[in-house]
Design a protein around this motif. Sequence first.
Motif, PDB file in Angstrom:
ATOM      1  N   PRO A 122       0.808  -1.227   0.000  1.00  7.58           N
ATOM      2  CA  PRO A 122       0.000   0.000   0.000  1.00  7.58           C
ATOM      3  C   PRO A 122       0.838   1.273   0.000  1.00  7.58           C
ATOM      4  O   PRO A 122       0.303   2.347  -0.277  1.00  7.58           O
ATOM      5  N   ASP A 123       2.135   1.165   0.287  1.00  5.22           N
ATOM      6  CA  ASP A 123       3.000   2.345   0.273  1.00  5.22           C
ATOM      7  C   ASP A 123       3.386   2.751  -1.139  1.00  5.22           C
ATOM      8  O   ASP A 123       3.880   3.866  -1.351  1.00  5.22           O
ATOM      9  N   ARG A 125       2.506   3.888  -4.840  1.00  7.57           N
ATOM     10  CA  ARG A 125       1.425   4.531  -5.592  1.00  7.57           C
ATOM     11  C   ARG A 125       1.466   4.006  -7.020  1.00  7.57           C
ATOM     12  O   ARG A 125       2.243   4.468  -7.856  1.00  7.57           O
ATOM     13  N   CYS A 138      -6.724   2.470  -3.061  1.00  4.97           N
ATOM     14  CA  CYS A 138      -6.983   3.798  -2.520  1.00  4.97           C
ATOM     15  C   CYS A 138      -6.200   4.008  -1.221  1.00  4.97           C
ATOM     16  O   CYS A 138      -6.249   3.160  -0.323  1.00  4.97           O
ATOM     17  N   PRO A 139      -5.485   5.121  -1.092  1.00  8.37           N
ATOM     18  CA  PRO A 139      -4.854   5.449   0.191  1.00  8.37           C
ATOM     19  C   PRO A 139      -5.934   5.845   1.201  1.00  8.37           C
ATOM     20  O   PRO A 139      -7.112   5.944   0.855  1.00  8.37           O
ATOM     21  N   LEU A 142      -8.274  10.383  -0.356  1.00 11.21           N
ATOM     22  CA  LEU A 142      -8.061  10.632  -1.780  1.00 11.21           C
ATOM     23  C   LEU A 142      -8.997  11.729  -2.249  1.00 11.21           C
ATOM     24  O   LEU A 142     -10.183  11.746  -1.896  1.00 11.21           O
ATOM     25  N   PRO A 200      -6.098   0.564   3.932  1.00 14.58           N
ATOM     26  CA  PRO A 200      -5.806   0.536   2.488  1.00 14.58           C
ATOM     27  C   PRO A 200      -6.219  -0.794   1.865  1.00 14.58           C
ATOM     28  O   PRO A 200      -5.384  -1.609   1.474  1.00 14.58           O
ATOM     29  N   LEU A 218      -3.127  10.459  -6.612  1.00 15.50           N
ATOM     30  CA  LEU A 218      -2.247   9.592  -5.844  1.00 15.50           C
ATOM     31  C   LEU A 218      -0.901  10.235  -5.540  1.00 15.50           C
ATOM     32  O   LEU A 218      -0.297   9.964  -4.504  1.00 15.50           O
TER      33      LEU A 218
END
Length: 230
Positions: A122-123, A125, A138-139, A142, A200, A218
């Motif tokens: 998740p880190d 993009r 999705c972080p 957003l 996430p 992002l």
Amino acid sequence: MRRTFVESQDGLILLGAGPVGRANFSAARALASRVIAADGGARRALALGVMPEAVIGDLDSLDSATRAALPEGSVHRIAEQDSTDFDKTLRHIAAPFVIGLGFWGARMDHGLAALNVLARHPDRRCVLMGGREVCFLCPPELDLALRPGTRVSLFPLGPVEGESEGLEWPIGGLKFAPDGRVGTSNRAPTGRVRLRFTAPRMLVMLPAGALEAAVRALAPGAVPPAALGG
């Protein structure tokens, strides 16, 4: 310690061995000029008329003719077999954003494996582009600036809750899960959408024409000025 084979202050295009439409590749090139490949994606890059800066993977799909055409020192072998070449490559590069092509759309198992990689990192993009869609994890927060009426589909990769502003059908108070509620075929009537999630675990899927909007959301400030407004 994990080695970084490619480090960039700008975005990167990452090519896999699956089909890559020239229109999609051109759209990605408008946002990121540097191209790398995951294993057999090197052959795809050469077919598109581009020499990849680096090729990363276990190299079981890299044929001898393609390898001979690559610059010396550009091929990086990672021997372990517990991950896909997409995973191997994403782990060993660093950039504000990555646009992945050739990983989603040709085979369902490959596509699902690519989504698993997004969930595991998740880190990073990363926007996957295939066919007529783009997809990304999705972080926690957003802010999307889309064309009015754009379709916004949400699909959870695990239990997750969220809030939204700007969706035709708000998601606040809903409990999402892969075997429960999903959020496909929502819409952004005004184009402006804000999303917040508790973890996430939510995929966002948009039409391919929303690639730039996805990247700008992002990685704010990472898109070249020349691409703005495209």
